[in-house]
Design a protein around this motif. Structure first.
Motif, PDB file in Angstrom:
ATOM      1  N   GLY A  54      -9.019  20.568   2.979  1.00 47.06           N
ATOM      2  CA  GLY A  54      -8.528  20.012   1.724  1.00 47.06           C
ATOM      3  C   GLY A  54      -8.432  21.054   0.627  1.00 47.06           C
ATOM      4  N   LEU A  57      -5.667  23.561   1.346  1.00 49.05           N
ATOM      5  CA  LEU A  57      -4.343  23.033   1.005  1.00 49.05           C
ATOM      6  C   LEU A  57      -4.115  23.042  -0.498  1.00 49.05           C
ATOM      7  N   ASP A  58      -5.132  22.672  -1.260  1.00 53.78           N
ATOM      8  CA  ASP A  58      -5.005  22.718  -2.722  1.00 53.78           C
ATOM      9  C   ASP A  58      -4.589  24.115  -3.178  1.00 53.78           C
ATOM     10  N   VAL A  84      -6.423  14.601   7.699  1.00 54.33           N
ATOM     11  CA  VAL A  84      -6.418  15.077   6.309  1.00 54.33           C
ATOM     12  C   VAL A  84      -5.073  15.724   5.988  1.00 54.33           C
ATOM     13  N   VAL A  85      -4.595  16.574   6.894  1.00 57.29           N
ATOM     14  CA  VAL A  85      -3.331  17.275   6.652  1.00 57.29           C
ATOM     15  C   VAL A  85      -2.165  16.303   6.689  1.00 57.29           C
ATOM     16  N   GLU A  87      -2.039  13.157   5.926  1.00 62.74           N
ATOM     17  CA  GLU A  87      -1.992  12.352   4.704  1.00 62.74           C
ATOM     18  C   GLU A  87      -1.403  13.145   3.546  1.00 62.74           C
ATOM     19  N   ARG A  88      -1.785  14.408   3.447  1.00 61.08           N
ATOM     20  CA  ARG A  88      -1.220  15.240   2.377  1.00 61.08           C
ATOM     21  C   ARG A  88       0.260  15.513   2.618  1.00 61.08           C
ATOM     22  N   ASP A  91       2.924  13.056   1.435  1.00 62.09           N
ATOM     23  CA  ASP A  91       3.215  13.004   0.002  1.00 62.09           C
ATOM     24  C   ASP A  91       3.794  14.299  -0.552  1.00 62.09           C
ATOM     25  N   ASP A  92       3.878  15.344   0.262  1.00 59.79           N
ATOM     26  CA  ASP A  92       4.349  16.638  -0.247  1.00 59.79           C
ATOM     27  C   ASP A  92       5.265  17.276   0.786  1.00 59.79           C
ATOM     28  N   LEU A  95       4.638  20.691   2.719  1.00 58.75           N
ATOM     29  CA  LEU A  95       3.579  20.827   3.709  1.00 58.75           C
ATOM     30  C   LEU A  95       4.001  20.217   5.037  1.00 58.75           C
TER      31      LEU A  95
END
Length: 377
Positions: A54, A57-58, A84-85, A87-88, A91-92, A95
C-alpha cells in the motif's frame, strides 16, 4: 610479528579510507529536472508484501514531474497482496496488476518477476523498485534527469537504509562498506568495461532500448544479483551506466530482525563474495583492515610495543573516520560506526556460512523458495 601485522592492518585501513573518501566525492545525488523527460514505467515485483504494498503504491503513484505508469506483478502471494493492488487498480487507470506465471525451471523468483514486468512495460524507461522501497515524489523525475544529463542508459543507487533494531544498525551499513570501500566509482566512469558496472536492484532505471539490447533479466535467469548483472550486461552491449546517491530520493527498511538479516544476506552471498576464490580476498580486506588493527592494538599494548600500538591506533582512526563520513552522508547511526568491527565479523560469518552451504549443495531459503549459487527454484 605484531609490528608486521600492524603495518598490514594500517595499509588495508588506509586503502579503505582513501577509497571511501574518493567515492563519497564521486557519488552525488541526482539533479533536479530542468526539461522534458521521457515517460517511465514503475515496475514493482511483489511476493507476500501485503504489509508493504500500500505504501509502495502511494509513493509510486505520487510521482511528480513525469508521466508514469505503475505495474505490480504478484508473484504467487498468499497474504492478499494481489487484492490490495487490484482494489487500487480499479480506481486508478495508471496502475496495473499482473499475476505472475509459474516459475520455470532454472529461474530465480525475483528475476522471473522482473522479466515479466519488463515485457509488460510500455514506457521508454523502466524503473524497477522493490516493494519495500519508498520513493519521494520527485524520485523518478530526478533519476530520469540524471539519465538525460549524463547520456546514461542505466542509473541506479542505494536507497537510504532505515534501521530500527540493534542488529540492523550493525549489519545493514556493511552494504556500503563493501560498495564505497572497494568499488572505484571514479574509475568506473572512465572505463566502459562490464566489470566496472554496478547498481542496486532495489532502485534501478534503464532505458527500454538498452534493456532489450542487454537481453533483459532473461540474460541471467538463474541468478539474483540484478543490481550487478544488468548494469554489466548493459555495458557489454555498448550502453553507459552510473551510480548515484539515492539517499534523498528513496528509503527502505530491508529487514527488521537478526534472523531476517541472516537469511536475506545468506541468499545473496553465494553469488557475491562467498566463493572459494573471492572469499579469501574479501577476508583479507575486511578482517585485515577493519578487525585486525583492534587485535594488534591490544597485543601491542600488552607487549609494550609503542610503535605497533601507534600504527594500530592510526588504522583504527582511519577506518572510524571513513565510517563516520559514510554515516553522515548516508544518514547512518553512531551505533553502527561504534560497532563497525562487530558488523564486519557478522558479515564474514554469513559469507562463510553461505560458502559452506554452497559447497555442500544446501540451498538458502527465502519466502518459500530455495536458492543455490547460480540458480534456484
Amino acid at each position: 610479528m605484531i609490528l608486521d601485522l600492524s603495518i598490514l592492518g594500517l595499509a588495508l585501513a588506509a586503502l579503505f579510507a582513501l577509497m571511501v573518501m574518493a567515492n563519497l566525492i564521486a557519488l552525488q545525488p541526482p539533479p533536479r529536472p530542468g526539461g522534458r523527460l521521457p515517460g517511465v514505467s514503475i515496475l514493482i515485483p511483489a511476493r507476500d508484501e501485503a504489509g508493504n504494498i500500500g505504501a509502495a503504491l502511494d509513493a509510486a503513484l505520487g510521482q511528480q514531474g513525469v508521466e508514469a505508469e505503475v505495474i505490480v506483478l504478484d508473484d504467487g502471494s498468499t497474504d492478499g497482496t494481489d487484492r490490495v493492488v487490484a482494489e487500487r487498480a480499479a480506481d486508478d487507470p495508471r496502475l496495473r496488476l499482473i499475476r505472475g506465471a509459474d516459475l520455470p525451471a532454472g529461474w530465480i523468483g525475483k528475476t522471473h518477476a522482473c522479466a515479466q514486468l519488463g515485457r509488460a512495460a510500455t514506457r521508454p524507461v523502466l524503473l524497477f523498485v522493490d516493494a519495500d522501497v519508498r520513493l519521494t515524489p520527485d524520485a523518478a523525475a530526478r533519476l530520469l534527469a540524471a539519465m538525460e544529463a549524463g547520456w546514461l542508459d542505466l542509473v541506479s543507487g542505494f536507497p537510504r537504509q532505515i534501521t530500527g533494531t540493534f542488529w540492523e544498525k550493525v549489519a545493514i551499513p556493511q552494504i556500503f562498506t563493501t560498495l564505497l570501500g572497494y568499488l572505484p566509482i571514479p574509475m568506473s566512469r572512465l572505463r566502459p568495461e562490464p566489470a566496472f558496472g554496478a547498481g542496486c536492484g532495489q532502485l534501478l532505471a534503464v532505458r527500454r532500448a538498452a534493456y532489450d539490447a542487454a537481453g533483459g533479466h532473461a540474460a541471467f535467469a538463474g541468478q539474483m544479483h540484478d543490481g550487478i548483472l544488468l548494469p554489466r550486461n548493459v555495458r557489454a552491449s555498448g550502453g553507459r551506466t552510473d551510480l548515484i546517491d539515492a539517499t534523498a530520493i528513496a528509503a527502505t527498511r530491508m529487514y527488521d530482525s537478526l534472523p531476517k538479516i541472516w537469511s536475506g544476506f545468506l541468499k545473496n552471498a553465494a553469488e557475491g563474495m562467498a566463493t572459494p576464490r573471492a572469499l579469501p580476498i574479501w577476508t583479507l580486506l575486511l578482517f585485515g583492515g577493519h578487525v585486525l588493527p583492534w587485535l594488534t592494538l591490544a597485543a601491542a599494548l600488552g607487549a609494550g610495543s609503542a610503535g605497533a600500538a601507534q600504527l594500530s591506533a592510526l588504522a583504527i582512526a582511519l577506518v572510524t573516520a571513513a565510517r563516520a563520513a559514510m554515516a553522515l552522508r548516508l544518514r547512518g547511526t553512531a551505533l553502527g560506526v561504534a560497532l563497525h568491527p562487530v558488523g564486519i565479523l557478522l558479515l564474514l560469518a554469513i559469507q562463510y556460512t553461505a560458502l559452506w552451504r554452497s559447497l555442500r549443495g544446501r540451498p538458502a531459503t527465502w519466502r518459500g523458495r530455495s536458492y543455490l549459487a547460480g540458480g534456484g527454484d
